[in-house]
Every structure is written in C-alpha cells, then in structure tokens.
Motif scaffolding. Structure first.
Motif: not given
Length: 160
Positions: A68-69, A72-73
């Motif tokens: 998911s984003i 990634e963050t």
C-alpha cells in the motif's frame, strides 16, 4: 502525512522500534472460512486503511500481496530515521533544526511541502558531509526550489 512523520518522531524521541499490530486484515474468519472485507471502499475499522499495509494481489492476478501507499511511506520514514542517525552519529550533526515544526507532540503537520523541504535539507547536509567536494547535480536544475513535493528526485552523489 502521519505515516511519513513516524520515523522523524521516533528518532527525535529516541524510540528504536515500532509494532504494527496487523498488516493484512482482509477479512473475518469463521468456521474455517474467510469473509473478505470490502477493503477498497472502506469498512468499519476506525481509521481508513488501518490494519492494512498490504492488499491481496489475487484481485489483479498477482500471487502474493500488493504493498500500500501507507507501507511505502512507512518505509520512507524508516529511511529518514536512518539518515538522521547517520547525520548525528557518523558526522556529529544536529537534527533538531530538521525536526522542528514537523509535529507538535504526536500531531504531525499537514504541510507536505514543509516536510519535503526539511527532508531535502537533511539529505543535502548529509551529502555535503559525505563528500564535501560534491558538485550540484545538473538534473536538479529543473526544480524551481526545494519545496517541490511533486518534483524530481534527490540525487545523492556520494558513497551511501
């Protein structure tokens, strides 16, 4: 922005680990079967995306999970933690100027461009300490300023 600030807050408050209670809460389990949740359109979990760092790839013909984003963050935030550690512990730098204004207690700023600018400044400081003779990368000339969160990548020219 919250996930992006995790590494910064962890480093600033001397926290060296993070427990994420669940990364793949895709459904409920009953009678040896799974009832998949409608994870794309939200469900009653409290915070949208909470407990989901990866999604099942089967919806797209992929064997295994899709990151998911949020995942990634969190990864980028962990990299920031390492950059701050390197600056402070290997080069004697002070990170307080970089973390100032990014959060108040446990509440991160909503200003993504401020965070981006601090990250760029941190990386440039680290780059200068790694190789004081490093020249500006001509690929960075297209950036109007260091507050371009949608702009080009930071190119380090040192032995990281």
């Amino acid at each position: 922005m919250n996930n992006r600030a995790i590494g910064w807050m962890m480093y600033d408050h001397d926290i060296d680990g993070m427990l994420y209670s669940c990364v793949n809460y895709w459904g409920t389990y009953t009678d040896n079967s799974i009832a998949l949740l409608d994870y794309w359109n939200g469900y009653n979990s409290g915070t949208p995306g909470d407990q989901i760092l990866v999604y099942p790839g089967s919806d797209y013909g992929i064997t295994g999970p899709i990151g998911s984003i949020r995942l990634e963050t969190i990864r980028e935030s962990s990299e920031d933690y390492e950059y701050m550690w390197m600056l402070e512990n290997q080069f004697g730098g002070n990170i307080s100027a970089y973390t100032a204004g990014l959060y108040n207690g446990t509440i991160p700023t909503d200003d993504a461009s401020a965070h981006h600018a601090k990250r760029i400044a941190l990386l440039e400081d680290l780059e200068r300490r790694i190789d004081p003779d490093v020249e500006e990368d001509p690929r960075d000339a297209h950036r109007p300023d260091d507050h371009d969160p949608a702009g080009g990548a930071v190119c380090l020219q040192g032995p990281l």
